[in-house]
Design an enzyme around this catalytic site. Structure first.
Site, mmCIF file in Angstrom:
data_model
loop_
_atom_site.group_PDB
_atom_site.id
_atom_site.type_symbol
_atom_site.label_atom_id
_atom_site.label_comp_id
_atom_site.label_asym_id
_atom_site.label_seq_id
_atom_site.Cartn_x
_atom_site.Cartn_y
_atom_site.Cartn_z
ATOM 1 N N LEU A 66 -14.466 37.645 6.928
ATOM 2 C CA LEU A 66 -14.608 38.939 6.251
ATOM 3 C C LEU A 66 -15.145 38.716 4.841
ATOM 4 C CD1 LEU A 66 -11.123 40.256 7.399
ATOM 5 C CD2 LEU A 66 -13.339 40.811 8.418
ATOM 6 N N PRO A 67 -15.546 39.763 4.127
ATOM 7 C CA PRO A 67 -16.112 39.554 2.794
ATOM 8 C C PRO A 67 -15.173 38.818 1.835
ATOM 9 C CG PRO A 67 -16.605 41.764 3.573
ATOM 10 C CD PRO A 67 -15.646 41.164 4.566
ATOM 11 N N LYS A 172 -13.721 25.775 -1.832
ATOM 12 C CA LYS A 172 -14.914 26.588 -1.553
ATOM 13 C C LYS A 172 -15.377 27.317 -2.821
ATOM 14 C CE LYS A 172 -17.992 29.116 0.630
ATOM 15 N NZ LYS A 172 -19.222 28.612 1.241
ATOM 16 N N LYS A 241 -18.557 37.385 -6.074
ATOM 17 C CA LYS A 241 -17.104 37.328 -5.766
ATOM 18 C C LYS A 241 -16.580 35.889 -5.807
ATOM 19 C CE LYS A 241 -16.648 36.620 -1.655
ATOM 20 N NZ LYS A 241 -16.507 35.726 -0.527
#
Ligand code: NDP
Length: 296
Positions: A66-67, A172, A241
């Site tokens: 998901l985002p 990440k 993000k």
């Protein structure tokens, strides 16, 4: 047969789930826009569920892509969400590039129902997802990560356990901060050289045979910027993000991280300027506008 639910058939999720259809799993898919899940299910002869709970009832593994962690947490806790479907002993593998704090909260919440959580964000882009060669960075208990390998190997070339829950998401985020810094700094260097009359192709040829080279200078610029193709495979909104997460991690750790903070600010500004659908490498357009020069 191992039962797997895959939730989130976007640019990355769809090719990742496709690899699962070629392995002996009982696969159920779910997507927010149901037509996408129905089309995937029809194409690959698997089942599409109407709700996350329906997808995950009886599943050994649920995989989300998901985002951000925010959508993941909503999916876990919502009515007919993942917590309502997943049973004791199952594992939620979150392949979203998420944030460690939310991951730890989600893991804690799910553990009350005997469900384990592994954060497992991926690197390698859409090409890597299609080729099944993604690098997966995992955070979670040793046994849970070992069990998760059964499904992760279908789309991964490399799987590394980075530590406890949240550590995959942290690694990440820092990888993404490096990517952002490489894109911005390469763009600035080429813009400055263009102003000096140096052709960007010549500059890249030299840099790629020298110590300043990176994946950005060797692959991203030649394949996306020099030909002005800017293919839309990884949205700038998502990189914005990611770098914001990296900046938050550095701030929470109490370290002075001016590069990461600056990258977060520059990518937030580029995102605002170019909008939600721009690709991450299109940030170079902002550098070009500010410099009044094209780097190709
Ligand atoms: P996309 O925008 O292509 O897909 C996002 C997916 O999430 C879609 O299935 C979308 O459903 C779903 N979704 C969006 N909002 C919600 C919501 N509120 N509730 C439920 N589902 C929702 O993103 P990507 O596939 O590119 O990225 C997914 C993750 O992978 C991100 O965390 C990204 O940072 C990471 N990533 C992406 C890479 C890339 O190259 N694209 C590379 C490596 C990591 P719908 O179809 O309804 O919109």
């Amino acid at each position: 047969m191992t039962r797997v639910a895959f939730l989130g058939l976007g640019a990355m999720g769809a090719p990742m789930a496709e690899h699962l259809t070629k392995s002996p799993f009982d696969l159920v898919v779910w997507n927010r826009t149901p037509e996408i899940a129905r089309a995937f299910a029809l194409r690959h002869r698997v089942r599409a569920a109407l709700t996350p709970a329906e997808a995950t009832i009886g599943a050994d593994f649920a995989i989300t892509c998901l985002p951000s962690s925010r959508e993941g947490r909503e999916l876990v806790e919502s009515d007919q969400g993942l917590a309502a479907g997943l049973g004791r002993g199952s594992i939620l593998i979150d392949c979203t590039s998420g944030d460690p704090v939310t991951s730890r909260g989600t893991a804690e919440f799910l553990s009350q129902g005997g469900v384990e959580f592994v954060d497992a964000p991926v690197s390698g882009g859409v090409k890597g997802a299609e080729a099944g060669t993604l690098t997966v960075m995992c955070g979670g208990g040793e046994i849970a990560v070992r069990r998760a390998r059964e499904v992760l190997t279908t789309f991964a070339g490399k799987i590394v356990r980075c530590g406890e829950v949240g550590s995959g998401h942290a690694v990440k985020a820092m990888n993404q901060a490096l990517l952002a810094i490489h894109i911005w700094s390469t763009g600035e260097c080429l813009a400055a050289l263009a102003k000096q009359g140096v052709d960007s192709r010549v500059a890249l040829d030299v840099i790629n045979g020298s110590s300043g080279r990176s994946n950005t200078s060797e692959n991203l610029f030649p394949e996306r910027v020099m030909n002005r193709a800017f293919p839309r495979t990884f949205r700038l909104a998502l990189l914005d993000k990611d770098v914001a997460i990296a900046s938050q991690i550095a701030s929470d750790a109490g370290i002075d991280a001016p590069f990461i903070e600056l990258a977060a600010r520059l990518f937030s500004e580029a995102h605002k300027t170019l909008g939600d659908e721009a690709d991450h490498v299109e940030a170079v357009r902002v550098i070009e506008d500010r410099a009044g020069v094209h780097v190709s």
